[in-house]
Design a protein around this motif. Structure first.
Motif, PDB file in Angstrom:
ATOM      1  N   LEU A   1       0.833  -1.207   0.000  1.00 15.07           N
ATOM      2  CA  LEU A   1       0.000   0.000   0.000  1.00 15.07           C
ATOM      3  C   LEU A   1       0.874   1.266   0.000  1.00 15.07           C
ATOM      4  CD1 LEU A   1      -2.962  -0.678  -0.074  1.00 15.07           C
ATOM      5  CD2 LEU A   1      -3.049  -0.485   2.404  1.00 15.07           C
TER       6      LEU A   1
ATOM      7  N   ASP B   1     -14.860   0.250  -4.837  1.00 17.19           N
ATOM      8  CA  ASP B   1     -15.617  -0.474  -3.818  1.00 17.19           C
ATOM      9  C   ASP B   1     -14.853  -1.748  -3.460  1.00 17.19           C
ATOM     10  OD1 ASP B   1     -17.595   1.452  -3.996  1.00 17.19           O
ATOM     11  OD2 ASP B   1     -18.731   0.351  -5.514  1.00 17.19           O
TER      12      ASP B   1
ATOM     13  N   PHE C   1     -11.828  -2.752  -2.758  1.00 17.63           N
ATOM     14  CA  PHE C   1     -10.870  -2.907  -3.856  1.00 17.63           C
ATOM     15  C   PHE C   1     -10.231  -4.294  -3.952  1.00 17.63           C
ATOM     16  CE2 PHE C   1      -6.485  -2.071  -5.549  1.00 17.63           C
ATOM     17  CZ  PHE C   1      -6.871  -1.882  -6.867  1.00 17.63           C
TER      18      PHE C   1
ATOM     19  N   ALA D   1      -7.794  -7.654   4.921  1.00 17.52           N
ATOM     20  CA  ALA D   1      -7.414  -6.429   4.218  1.00 17.52           C
ATOM     21  C   ALA D   1      -8.648  -5.748   3.674  1.00 17.52           C
ATOM     22  CB  ALA D   1      -6.443  -6.756   3.087  1.00 17.52           C
ATOM     23  N   SER D   2      -9.550  -6.533   3.142  1.00 18.88           N
ATOM     24  CA  SER D   2     -10.759  -5.965   2.526  1.00 18.88           C
ATOM     25  C   SER D   2     -11.860  -7.007   2.549  1.00 18.88           C
ATOM     26  CB  SER D   2     -10.440  -5.551   1.080  1.00 18.88           C
ATOM     27  OG  SER D   2     -11.591  -5.087   0.428  1.00 18.88           O
TER      28      SER D   2
ATOM     29  N   TYR E   1     -19.422  -6.192   0.579  1.00 17.76           N
ATOM     30  CA  TYR E   1     -20.555  -5.610   1.304  1.00 17.76           C
ATOM     31  C   TYR E   1     -21.424  -6.675   1.941  1.00 17.76           C
ATOM     32  CZ  TYR E   1     -19.033  -1.016   0.028  1.00 17.76           C
ATOM     33  OH  TYR E   1     -18.282   0.121  -0.070  1.00 17.76           O
TER      34      TYR E   1
ATOM     35  N   ARG F   1     -19.805  -7.164   5.147  1.00 19.85           N
ATOM     36  CA  ARG F   1     -19.981  -5.996   6.031  1.00 19.85           C
ATOM     37  C   ARG F   1     -21.347  -5.994   6.696  1.00 19.85           C
ATOM     38  NH1 ARG F   1     -16.650  -1.117   2.832  1.00 19.85           N
ATOM     39  NH2 ARG F   1     -15.059  -2.596   2.114  1.00 19.85           N
TER      40      ARG F   1
ATOM     41  N   ASN G   1     -12.796  -4.029   7.403  1.00 20.55           N
ATOM     42  CA  ASN G   1     -11.392  -4.068   6.988  1.00 20.55           C
ATOM     43  C   ASN G   1     -10.494  -3.911   8.216  1.00 20.55           C
ATOM     44  OD1 ASN G   1     -12.435  -4.099   4.428  1.00 20.55           O
ATOM     45  ND2 ASN G   1     -11.493  -2.187   3.748  1.00 20.55           N
TER      46      ASN G   1
HETATM   47  N1  LIG Z   1      -7.151  -1.757   7.224  1.00 22.78           N
HETATM   48  C1  LIG Z   1      -6.976  -1.811   5.888  1.00 22.78           C
HETATM   49  C2  LIG Z   1      -7.668  -0.927   5.040  1.00 22.78           C
HETATM   50  C3  LIG Z   1      -7.462  -1.020   3.669  1.00 22.78           C
HETATM   51  N2  LIG Z   1      -6.601  -1.927   3.160  1.00 22.78           N
HETATM   52  C4  LIG Z   1      -6.420  -2.094   1.706  1.00 22.78           C
HETATM   53  C5  LIG Z   1      -7.422  -3.085   1.171  1.00 22.78           C
HETATM   54  C6  LIG Z   1      -8.492  -2.219   0.591  1.00 22.78           C
HETATM   55  O1  LIG Z   1      -9.211  -2.881  -0.432  1.00 22.78           O
HETATM   56  C7  LIG Z   1      -7.695  -1.054   0.071  1.00 22.78           C
HETATM   57  C8  LIG Z   1      -8.508   0.210  -0.094  1.00 22.78           C
HETATM   58  O2  LIG Z   1      -8.992   0.642   1.154  1.00 22.78           O
HETATM   59  P1  LIG Z   1     -10.438   1.288   1.321  1.00 22.78           P
HETATM   60  O3  LIG Z   1     -10.447   2.027   2.625  1.00 22.78           O
HETATM   61  O4  LIG Z   1     -10.784   2.068   0.119  1.00 22.78           O
HETATM   62  O5  LIG Z   1     -11.432   0.055   1.498  1.00 22.78           O
HETATM   63  P2  LIG Z   1     -12.097  -0.844   0.373  1.00 22.78           P
HETATM   64  O6  LIG Z   1     -11.765  -0.371  -0.984  1.00 22.78           O
HETATM   65  O7  LIG Z   1     -11.772  -2.258   0.663  1.00 22.78           O
HETATM   66  O8  LIG Z   1     -13.656  -0.653   0.667  1.00 22.78           O
HETATM   67  P3  LIG Z   1     -14.539   0.651   0.375  1.00 22.78           P
HETATM   68  O9  LIG Z   1     -13.666   1.679  -0.266  1.00 22.78           O
HETATM   69  O10 LIG Z   1     -15.630   0.191  -0.530  1.00 22.78           O
HETATM   70  O11 LIG Z   1     -15.069   1.093   1.693  1.00 22.78           O
HETATM   71  O12 LIG Z   1      -6.657  -0.871   1.035  1.00 22.78           O
HETATM   72  C9  LIG Z   1      -5.926  -2.780   4.017  1.00 22.78           C
HETATM   73  O13 LIG Z   1      -5.150  -3.587   3.547  1.00 22.78           O
HETATM   74  N3  LIG Z   1      -6.119  -2.710   5.363  1.00 22.78           N
END
Ligand SMILES: Nc1ccn([C@H]2C[C@H](O)[C@@H](COP(=O)(O)OP(=O)(O)OP(=O)(O)O)O2)c(=O)n1
Ligand SMILES: [Mg+2]
Length: 594
Positions: free
Chosen positions: A192, A230, A232, A281-282, A285, A288, A294
Motif C-alpha cells: 500500500l 468499492d 478494492f 485487508a478488505s 458488502y 460488512r 477491513n
Molecule cells: N485496514 C486496511 C484498510 C485497507 N486496506 C487495503 C485493502 C483495501 O481494499 C484497500 C482500499 O482501502 P479502502 O479504505 O478504500 O477500502 P475498500 O476499498 O476495501 O472498501 P470501500 O472503499 O468500498 O469502503 O486498502 C488494508 O489492507 N487494510
DNA sequence: ATCCTCCCCTAC
DNA sequence: TAAGGTAGGGGAGGAT
C-alpha cells in the motif's frame, strides 16, 4: 594543574536527579561530580544517561520508561567499590534481574573523553559496538544454513510460548537472511505504501504524456471529485474466483481458503497458529452486513459471520488495475492527486464546463463506466466544492454510485466526529471525553476549547471542517521528504549480533530505495519497538504487541545514501538506548533532510 | 521567534 | 499457519 582527588569513575555519566532521594540531592551530586559525572539540573532527554530517583509518580514513570532510571544506592555502591558497577540491578523501573545483558553506553555518543572506554568495557566486556561486515554476515548465514545434528542452529529464546522453536515458525523470523524480501512480498501494508509513492510518480508521468499543464487555480468555484474503488482487494481478487461473488468474502492470508480447495485444518494446532489473527485487508458488502470490517482479525470476523469465505491476495493484479484506473482519470481531470492504490482526488472545475455543460454527474458516470469497462471493477464517486465534501459524499455514494454534497446538505447529515478525515480513534476519544461527539458539537464549541483539546492546527482544521469549509488545494507533486523502512512483525532476537545484522539489512533496504530515486540525506533516525514491561505474548501471531516506541536520530557529516554509513550510525544509536535484544519487537530506519 | 529532537497520530 | 508499512502533519519542550 592538580590531579583529581578521586578516580574519575563516572566520566561520561550524565545524570539528572528526580524527587526526594536518600542520600540527599546535594550529596549525590557531590559524589558524582567529584568523580567525573556531569549533572543536568533540567532533564535533557538527549543528553542524560542516567536518571537517579527513589520513587516516581505515575506520570514520571511513563515519561522515563525508556531511560536508565537507577536508585541512589547505585551511586553509593559505585563510590564504595571505586569503579562503575553495572546499573541493572539498581533499576527503579522494570525487572530487577534481566536474563540477558543489556548493551553498554555508547561511548562515541558521549564525546571525546578518553577515560570512559575502559570503564565501559569493564561494565560489560562481551559486547562490542561494531558494524558487521558483509563477509561476516555471509559467513553467519552460511552457518545458519548448516543443519547437521552437530551444527544445529542454537535454540531461539522463547519466553512467552510463542512457538518460536517450531521449525516453520523459525523459518519466518527476522533472523533469516531472506526475511525482508519475503516479508515485503507478502505485506499488504508495505505494498500500500509503495504503491502510493509509485502512483504519485505515475500520475506525474501521465500528466506530462497527456500534456496537462498546471491548472489556473486561483479563481472561481471548484468542483472536486473523490473516486474510490468499492472493496478494492476483494473486487479484484474475485475476478479470479467469480463463483464467490455473492457470498460474504474477505481477502486475507490464511492457509485454508477452505472453500477453494475443500481442505480443512491440517492437524491439531492451537488456535494461535491457525490464522485467527490474520488481518482482513478488505471485505465485500455482503460480509460488512454481518459487521465484518477491513483490518479485523479473521477469528473475530468468523465469529460474526461463520460463512465468511476467504480469497488470497493478488498483488500484481491490484497494481495492474490501479494503473489502468489512473490512466483513465488522469486523462480526464484537470488535476489529479493520487491518494492511494484505489483512490484519487480529481479537480474537474474546468473540464465539466468544456465537455459536460457543467453536468458533474454526467462526468462521474462517464468515469465509472470507463473504469468498469477496463477493469471490471466498480468505483464510487463523491462530488463537492472542496476535498472535504467530496470525501464525505463518497460515503453516501457507496456502493457503486455517485453522490454530490454541498455545505447545507452536509449540515443535516448528523455526522459523528470520527467521520471527519483526520479524526482517528485517539482524537475521537479525547473529543468525546470533552463532551464533543458530533460534527454539530464541534460547530458549537468555541475555538479556544477545541485548541485545548487537540492542539492549534487540528482545532483550526476541525473548526472549518465542521462548517463544511476546506481550502486545501490538491497536493501538487511535492518532492519526497523522507525514506524509511519499518518492520514490526516476526522480529524476535536472541542476541545482540542478530540485531546488528538485521539493522544492516534494513539499512540496505532504505539505501536501495534512496538510490533508486537518486536521493541522499543527512539525518538518520532509528526507531525501536520495545516490548512494554509486563507484556507477554502479543495478540497477533509474531506481531509486536503492546510496545514502547523509542527513537533516536543522528546527523551525518555529509549527504549520503551509503548503507555502511547509515547502518553504522544506526548501530551506534541503538547502543545508546540500553535495550535488551530479547525485548525488541520492531525496528525502523529513516533518512531525512534530503 | 525559530529550530531541533523525540515523540504521537492518521490514512490507505 | 502470517506477512501490524510508512510519509507526512503536528505538538511539547528545550536550545539557539
Ligand atoms: N485496514 C486496511 C484498510 C485497507 N486496506 C487495503 C485493502 C483495501 O481494499 C484497500 C482500499 O482501502 P479502502 O479504505 O478504500 O477500502 P475498500 O476499498 O476495501 O472498501 P470501500 O472503499 O468500498 O469502503 O486498502 C488494508 O489492507 N487494510
Ligand atoms: Mg476503496
Amino acid at each position: 594543574m592538580r590531579a583529581p582527588l578521586y578516580r574519575q569513575i563516572f566520566t561520561g555519566v550524565v545524570f539528572h536527579i528526580n524527587g526526594y532521594t536518600q542520600p540527599s540531592h546535594y550529596e549525590l551530586k557531590k559524589l558524582l561530580i567529584e568523580r567525573g559525572g556531569q549533572f543536568l539540573h533540567y532533564l535533557s532527554k538527549s543528553q542524560v544517561t542516567h536518571i537517579i530517583a527513589s520513587n516516581l509518580s505515575h506520570s514520571k514513570e511513563k515519561e522515563f520508561r525508556n531511560y536508565r532510571v537507577v536508585r541512589p544506592e547505585w551511586v553509593v555502591d559505585c563510590v564504595q567499590a571505586d569503579r562503575l558497577i553495572s546499573w541493572h540491578s539498581y533499576r527503579l523501573i522494570g525487572s530487577k534481574n534481566m536474563g540477558a545483558p543489556v548493551v553498554p553506553l555508547n561511548i562515541d555518543e558521549l564525546g571525546p573523553q578518553g577515560g570512559l572506554a575502559a570503564n565501559i568495557r569493564q561494565e560489560n566486556p562481551v559486547i562490542e559496538c561494531s558494524v558487521p561486515t558483509k563477509q561476516a554476515i555471509s559467513r553467519s548465514c552460511e552457518q545458519k544454513g548448516i543443519r547437521t545434528s552437530t551444527h544445529r542452529k542454537s535454540a531461539v529464546v522463547d519466553r512467552f510460548g510463542e512457538g518460536l522453536n517450531r521449525e516453520w515458525v523459525r523459518r519466518n523470523l527476522a533472523t533469516e537472511s531472506d526475511f525482508i524480501p519475503r516479508y515485503y512480498e507478502n505485506s499488504r501494508l508495505h505494498h500500500l505504501s509503495t504503491w502510493k509513492s509509485e502512483m504519485k510518480d505515475y500520475v506525474a508521468q501521465l500528466r506530462r504524456e497527456y500534456g496537462k499543464g498546471t491548472r489556473s487555480v486561483l479563481c472561481g468555484r471548484r468542483v472536486i471529485m473523490h473516486v474510490d474503488f468499492d472493496c478494492f482487494f476483494v473486487a479484484v481478487s474475485l475476478l479470479s474466483f467469480p463463483h464467490l461473488k455473492n457470498m460474504p468474502v474477505a481477502v486475507c492470508h490464511t492457509q485454508q481458503h477452505a472453500q477453494l480447495d475443500g481442505r480443512g485444518p491440517q492437524e491439531d494446532m492451537p488456535e494461535y497458529f491457525t490464522g485467527h489473527s490474520s488481518q482482513i485487508a478488505s471485505c465485500n458488502y455482503a460480509a460488512r452486513s454481518f459487521g465484518v470490517k477491513n483490518g479485523m482479525f479473521l477469528g473475530q470476523a468468523k465469529q460474526l459471520c461463520s460463512a465468511l469465505a476467504t480469497v488470497p491476495y493478488c498483488f500484481d493484479a491490484y497494481k495492474r488495475v490501479s494503473k489502468s484506473f489512473y490512466e483513465i482519470v488522469t486523462r480526464i481531470a484537470d488535476e489529479t492527486q493520487a491518494v492511494s492504490v484505489d483512490e484519487a482526488l480529481l479537480d474537474v472545475s474546468d473540464v465539466i464546463y468544456r465537455q459536460y455543460e457543467g453536468n458533474a454527474n454526467a462526468l462521474a458516470q462517464d468515469i465509472r463506466r470507463r473504469v468498469l469497462e477496463k477493469t471490471e471493477c466498480a468505483v464510487s464517486i463523491g462530488i463537492g466544492p472542496n476535498i472535504l465534501l467530496a470525501r464525505l459524499a463518497t460515503i453516501k455514494a457507496k456502493p457503486d454510485g455517485v453522490c454530490g454534497l454541498d455545505a447545507s446538505t452536509f449540515y443535516n447529515m448528523n455526522l459523528g466526529v470520527r467521520d471527519l478525515p483526520g479524526v482517528g480513534h485517539v482524537v475521537e476519544k479525547s473529543l468525546i471525553h470533552n463532551g464533543i461527539s458530533t460534527v454539530a458539537d464541534i460547530r458549537s464549541a468555541p475555538i479556544s476549547r477545541l485548541k485545548d483539546i487537540c492542539g492549534d492546527k487540528t482545532a483550526m482544521l476541525l473548526f472549518n471542517f465542521s462548517r463544511g469549509i476546506d481550502d486545501r488545494m490538491l497536493a501538487s507533486d511535492k518532492l519526497r521528504q523522507a525514506f524509511g523502512a519499518d518492520i514490526g512483525w516476526g522480529v524476535r532476537f536472541s542476541n545482540q549480533h542478530e540485531v546488528d545484522d538485521f539493522i544492516l539489512r534494513l539499512a540496505e533496504e532504505v539505501c536501495r530505495s534512496m538510490a533508486a530515486f537518486n536521493r541522499t540525506g543527512t539525518l538518520v533516525t532509528l526507531k525501536i519497538k520495545k516490548r512494554r514491561e509486563g507484556q507477554g505474548k502479543p495478540e497477533k501471531f509474531l506481531g509486536h504487541g503492546i510496545c514502547d516506541n523509542i527513537s533516536k536520530s543522528a546527523s551525518l557529516i555529509q549527504m549520503t545514501n551509503d548503507h555502511v554509513q547509515i547502518s553504522s550510525s544506526c548501530i551506534k544509536l541503538l547502543h545508546g538506548m540500553a535495550i535488551d535484544p530479547l525485548d525488541i519487537r520492531g525496528v525502523g530506519i529513516h533518512v531525512q533532510q534530503l
